[in-house]
Scaffold this motif. Structure first.
Motif, PDB file in Angstrom:
ATOM      1  N   ALA A 274     -10.409  -6.854 -27.950  1.00 58.98           N
ATOM      2  CA  ALA A 274     -10.673  -8.154 -27.340  1.00 58.98           C
ATOM      3  C   ALA A 274     -11.670  -8.018 -26.206  1.00 58.98           C
ATOM      4  O   ALA A 274     -12.539  -8.873 -26.016  1.00 58.98           O
ATOM      5  CB  ALA A 274      -9.359  -8.762 -26.821  1.00 58.98           C
ATOM      6  N   GLY A 275     -11.577  -6.927 -25.450  1.00 54.03           N
ATOM      7  CA  GLY A 275     -12.520  -6.694 -24.348  1.00 54.03           C
ATOM      8  C   GLY A 275     -13.936  -6.541 -24.847  1.00 54.03           C
ATOM      9  O   GLY A 275     -14.869  -7.130 -24.276  1.00 54.03           O
ATOM     10  N   PHE A 276     -14.125  -5.771 -25.907  1.00 56.37           N
ATOM     11  CA  PHE A 276     -15.455  -5.609 -26.480  1.00 56.37           C
ATOM     12  C   PHE A 276     -15.993  -6.939 -26.986  1.00 56.37           C
ATOM     13  O   PHE A 276     -17.184  -7.240 -26.837  1.00 56.37           O
ATOM     14  CB  PHE A 276     -15.431  -4.594 -27.625  1.00 56.37           C
ATOM     15  N   SER A 277     -15.138  -7.742 -27.588  1.00 56.37           N
ATOM     16  CA  SER A 277     -15.570  -9.048 -28.097  1.00 56.37           C
ATOM     17  C   SER A 277     -16.060  -9.929 -26.962  1.00 56.37           C
ATOM     18  O   SER A 277     -17.070 -10.622 -27.086  1.00 56.37           O
ATOM     19  CB  SER A 277     -14.411  -9.733 -28.836  1.00 56.37           C
ATOM     20  N   LYS A 278     -15.340  -9.893 -25.820  1.00 50.95           N
ATOM     21  CA  LYS A 278     -15.757 -10.695 -24.675  1.00 50.95           C
ATOM     22  C   LYS A 278     -17.075 -10.186 -24.084  1.00 50.95           C
ATOM     23  O   LYS A 278     -17.912 -10.977 -23.657  1.00 50.95           O
ATOM     24  CB  LYS A 278     -14.655 -10.703 -23.614  1.00 50.95           C
ATOM     25  N   VAL A 279     -17.240  -8.864 -24.063  1.00 48.98           N
ATOM     26  CA  VAL A 279     -18.499  -8.296 -23.570  1.00 48.98           C
ATOM     27  C   VAL A 279     -19.659  -8.716 -24.464  1.00 48.98           C
ATOM     28  O   VAL A 279     -20.746  -9.062 -23.988  1.00 48.98           O
ATOM     29  CB  VAL A 279     -18.413  -6.757 -23.487  1.00 48.98           C
ATOM     30  N   ILE A 280     -19.432  -8.707 -25.779  1.00 46.99           N
ATOM     31  CA  ILE A 280     -20.480  -9.115 -26.721  1.00 46.99           C
ATOM     32  C   ILE A 280     -20.829 -10.596 -26.538  1.00 46.99           C
ATOM     33  O   ILE A 280     -22.007 -10.981 -26.509  1.00 46.99           O
ATOM     34  CB  ILE A 280     -20.032  -8.844 -28.176  1.00 46.99           C
ATOM     35  N   LEU A 281     -19.791 -11.431 -26.385  1.00 49.80           N
ATOM     36  CA  LEU A 281     -20.039 -12.857 -26.163  1.00 49.80           C
ATOM     37  C   LEU A 281     -20.798 -13.075 -24.849  1.00 49.80           C
ATOM     38  O   LEU A 281     -21.721 -13.888 -24.774  1.00 49.80           O
ATOM     39  CB  LEU A 281     -18.713 -13.620 -26.132  1.00 49.80           C
ATOM     40  N   GLY A 282     -20.392 -12.319 -23.815  1.00 49.56           N
ATOM     41  CA  GLY A 282     -21.101 -12.419 -22.542  1.00 49.56           C
ATOM     42  C   GLY A 282     -22.547 -11.981 -22.671  1.00 49.56           C
ATOM     43  O   GLY A 282     -23.447 -12.586 -22.071  1.00 49.56           O
ATOM     44  N   GLY A 283     -22.781 -10.933 -23.464  1.00 52.65           N
ATOM     45  CA  GLY A 283     -24.147 -10.466 -23.699  1.00 52.65           C
ATOM     46  C   GLY A 283     -24.980 -11.492 -24.441  1.00 52.65           C
ATOM     47  O   GLY A 283     -26.166 -11.700 -24.115  1.00 52.65           O
ATOM     48  N   LEU A 284     -24.364 -12.147 -25.428  1.00 51.92           N
ATOM     49  CA  LEU A 284     -25.085 -13.185 -26.170  1.00 51.92           C
ATOM     50  C   LEU A 284     -25.413 -14.374 -25.262  1.00 51.92           C
ATOM     51  O   LEU A 284     -26.502 -14.960 -25.362  1.00 51.92           O
ATOM     52  CB  LEU A 284     -24.243 -13.651 -27.363  1.00 51.92           C
ATOM     53  N   TYR A 285     -24.475 -14.716 -24.385  1.00 54.42           N
ATOM     54  CA  TYR A 285     -24.752 -15.800 -23.437  1.00 54.42           C
ATOM     55  C   TYR A 285     -25.880 -15.404 -22.484  1.00 54.42           C
ATOM     56  O   TYR A 285     -26.738 -16.227 -22.145  1.00 54.42           O
ATOM     57  CB  TYR A 285     -23.484 -16.137 -22.653  1.00 54.42           C
ATOM     58  N   PHE A 286     -25.880 -14.141 -22.073  1.00 54.43           N
ATOM     59  CA  PHE A 286     -26.935 -13.620 -21.197  1.00 54.43           C
ATOM     60  C   PHE A 286     -28.300 -13.761 -21.872  1.00 54.43           C
ATOM     61  O   PHE A 286     -29.281 -14.215 -21.260  1.00 54.43           O
ATOM     62  CB  PHE A 286     -26.630 -12.158 -20.882  1.00 54.43           C
ATOM     63  N   ILE A 287     -28.363 -13.405 -23.157  1.00 51.06           N
ATOM     64  CA  ILE A 287     -29.613 -13.537 -23.919  1.00 51.06           C
ATOM     65  C   ILE A 287     -29.992 -15.004 -24.072  1.00 51.06           C
ATOM     66  O   ILE A 287     -31.173 -15.381 -23.976  1.00 51.06           O
ATOM     67  CB  ILE A 287     -29.459 -12.867 -25.301  1.00 51.06           C
ATOM     68  N   PHE A 288     -28.993 -15.866 -24.319  1.00 48.93           N
ATOM     69  CA  PHE A 288     -29.233 -17.305 -24.450  1.00 48.93           C
ATOM     70  C   PHE A 288     -29.877 -17.870 -23.183  1.00 48.93           C
ATOM     71  O   PHE A 288     -30.845 -18.633 -23.244  1.00 48.93           O
ATOM     72  CB  PHE A 288     -27.908 -18.016 -24.746  1.00 48.93           C
ATOM     73  N   VAL A 289     -29.333 -17.484 -22.018  1.00 49.37           N
ATOM     74  CA  VAL A 289     -29.865 -17.985 -20.746  1.00 49.37           C
ATOM     75  C   VAL A 289     -31.305 -17.529 -20.544  1.00 49.37           C
ATOM     76  O   VAL A 289     -32.164 -18.302 -20.103  1.00 49.37           O
ATOM     77  CB  VAL A 289     -28.971 -17.526 -19.570  1.00 49.37           C
ATOM     78  N   ILE A 290     -31.593 -16.273 -20.870  1.00 49.98           N
ATOM     79  CA  ILE A 290     -32.966 -15.754 -20.745  1.00 49.98           C
ATOM     80  C   ILE A 290     -33.917 -16.534 -21.653  1.00 49.98           C
ATOM     81  O   ILE A 290     -35.006 -16.953 -21.223  1.00 49.98           O
ATOM     82  CB  ILE A 290     -33.013 -14.255 -21.089  1.00 49.98           C
ATOM     83  N   ALA A 291     -33.479 -16.744 -22.902  1.00 47.10           N
ATOM     84  CA  ALA A 291     -34.325 -17.463 -23.861  1.00 47.10           C
ATOM     85  C   ALA A 291     -34.588 -18.897 -23.399  1.00 47.10           C
ATOM     86  O   ALA A 291     -35.732 -19.387 -23.466  1.00 47.10           O
ATOM     87  CB  ALA A 291     -33.654 -17.458 -25.238  1.00 47.10           C
ATOM     88  N   MET A 292     -33.538 -19.577 -22.918  1.00 42.87           N
ATOM     89  CA  MET A 292     -33.705 -20.956 -22.464  1.00 42.87           C
ATOM     90  C   MET A 292     -34.587 -21.032 -21.215  1.00 42.87           C
ATOM     91  O   MET A 292     -35.367 -21.976 -21.034  1.00 42.87           O
ATOM     92  CB  MET A 292     -32.345 -21.593 -22.171  1.00 42.87           C
ATOM     93  N   SER A 293     -34.468 -20.026 -20.342  1.00 42.17           N
ATOM     94  CA  SER A 293     -35.287 -20.023 -19.122  1.00 42.17           C
ATOM     95  C   SER A 293     -36.762 -19.877 -19.461  1.00 42.17           C
ATOM     96  O   SER A 293     -37.626 -20.546 -18.872  1.00 42.17           O
ATOM     97  CB  SER A 293     -34.833 -18.882 -18.202  1.00 42.17           C
ATOM     98  N   ILE A 294     -37.064 -18.994 -20.409  1.00 39.29           N
ATOM     99  CA  ILE A 294     -38.460 -18.816 -20.821  1.00 39.29           C
ATOM    100  C   ILE A 294     -38.967 -20.058 -21.574  1.00 39.29           C
ATOM    101  O   ILE A 294     -40.111 -20.497 -21.372  1.00 39.29           O
ATOM    102  CB  ILE A 294     -38.593 -17.558 -21.702  1.00 39.29           C
ATOM    103  N   TRP A 295     -38.100 -20.616 -22.423  1.00 39.52           N
ATOM    104  CA  TRP A 295     -38.489 -21.819 -23.173  1.00 39.52           C
ATOM    105  C   TRP A 295     -38.786 -22.983 -22.224  1.00 39.52           C
ATOM    106  O   TRP A 295     -39.733 -23.749 -22.412  1.00 39.52           O
ATOM    107  CB  TRP A 295     -37.368 -22.197 -24.145  1.00 39.52           C
ATOM    108  N   ASN A 296     -37.956 -23.093 -21.168  1.00 41.52           N
ATOM    109  CA  ASN A 296     -38.168 -24.174 -20.204  1.00 41.52           C
ATOM    110  C   ASN A 296     -39.521 -24.045 -19.504  1.00 41.52           C
ATOM    111  O   ASN A 296     -40.139 -25.052 -19.145  1.00 41.52           O
ATOM    112  CB  ASN A 296     -37.051 -24.167 -19.167  1.00 41.52           C
TER     113      ASN A 296
END
Length: 235
Positions: free
Chosen positions: A75-97
């Motif tokens: 479960a911990g690894f799953s949360k880390v992966i989800l957090g990593g995907l959110y981190f990538i999402f924020v970077i992508a949205m920031s550049i897109w903006n």
């Protein structure tokens, strides 16, 4: 103590790597935009980047600091992966903006929606982890009660042996080992073997034969040792 500091060092190293990514992303966005474009959404991007950084660091800290016999690791690894995907999402949205120049409302809704997509599974996993932790506590309480009951049974045997004027030194040591053994449950077979060994010891004590009692005590200690080794190896 060394293991604790080693875990802290690992989390800190991950934090530094992610901080470097955030810094590079921030500089990239800064040079992509003109001073006139660095308005509210620009600073919102910076805020969401820092939030994602903190969130992912907390996720990594959780998996590094917790053990629970390894039961929470998936479960911990799953949360880390989800957090990593959110981190990538924020970077992508920031550049897109930086290119699309979203309105404040639209940009906020994009981030709120993205956070919900990644946060809801995290909440569900946290609920499952808490439920699992509750089950673990219940198992430990039952294991502690079982060991205490077996230790008391050995204590009664020891009292009967002393009352009969006999001496079996291993009984006292066995009772102490039972009281201070790890209450985490072993396999059902090993727990059953230990219980049977203690029952056999109690039966042998009825015959008041020191040799039989001593032999049953050795077998009980062996069953307890196998049980404790199983618990330790499965931590």
């Amino acid at each position: 103590m060394w293991k604790f500091f080693n875990k802290v060092r690992q989390v800190f190293n991950l934090f530094l790597i992610m901080l470097l990514i955030v810094a590079v992303t921030a500089l990239f966005i800064y040079f992509l935009t003109t001073p006139e474009q660095r308005g509210t959404t620009f600073w919102m991007s910076m805020g969401f980047l820092l939030f994602a950084l903190v969130l992912e660091t907390l996720m990594a800290s959780g998996i590094a600091m917790r053990s629970n016999g390894g039961k929470e690791i998936p479960a911990g690894f799953s949360k880390v992966i989800l957090g990593g995907l959110y981190f990538i999402f924020v970077i992508a949205m920031s550049i897109w903006n930086a290119f699309a120049e979203f309105s404040v409302t639209k940009y906020l809704l994009i981030h709120v929606g993205g956070l919900a997509v990644f946060l809801i599974p995290m909440v569900l996993m946290n609920m499952a982890t808490l439920r699992m932790s509750g089950a673990d506590r219940k198992e430990r309480e039952e294991g502690s009660q079982n060991l205490s009951s077996l230790a008391n049974k050995v204590g009664y045997v020891l009292e009967d042996i002393k009352a009969a004027g006999l001496d079996v030194p291993g009984l006292s040591n066995l009772a102490e080992k039972l009281r201070y053994s790890d209450p985490a449950p072993a396999s059902r077979n090993l727990e059953r073997e230990l219980e049977n060994a203690i029952n056999n010891l109690a039966s042998a004590a009825e015959g008041k034969n020191p040799e039989e009692i001593s032999r049953a005590c050795v077998l009980a200690e062996r069953a307890l040792k196998e049980r404790n080794e199983y618990v330790i190896n499965n931590k």
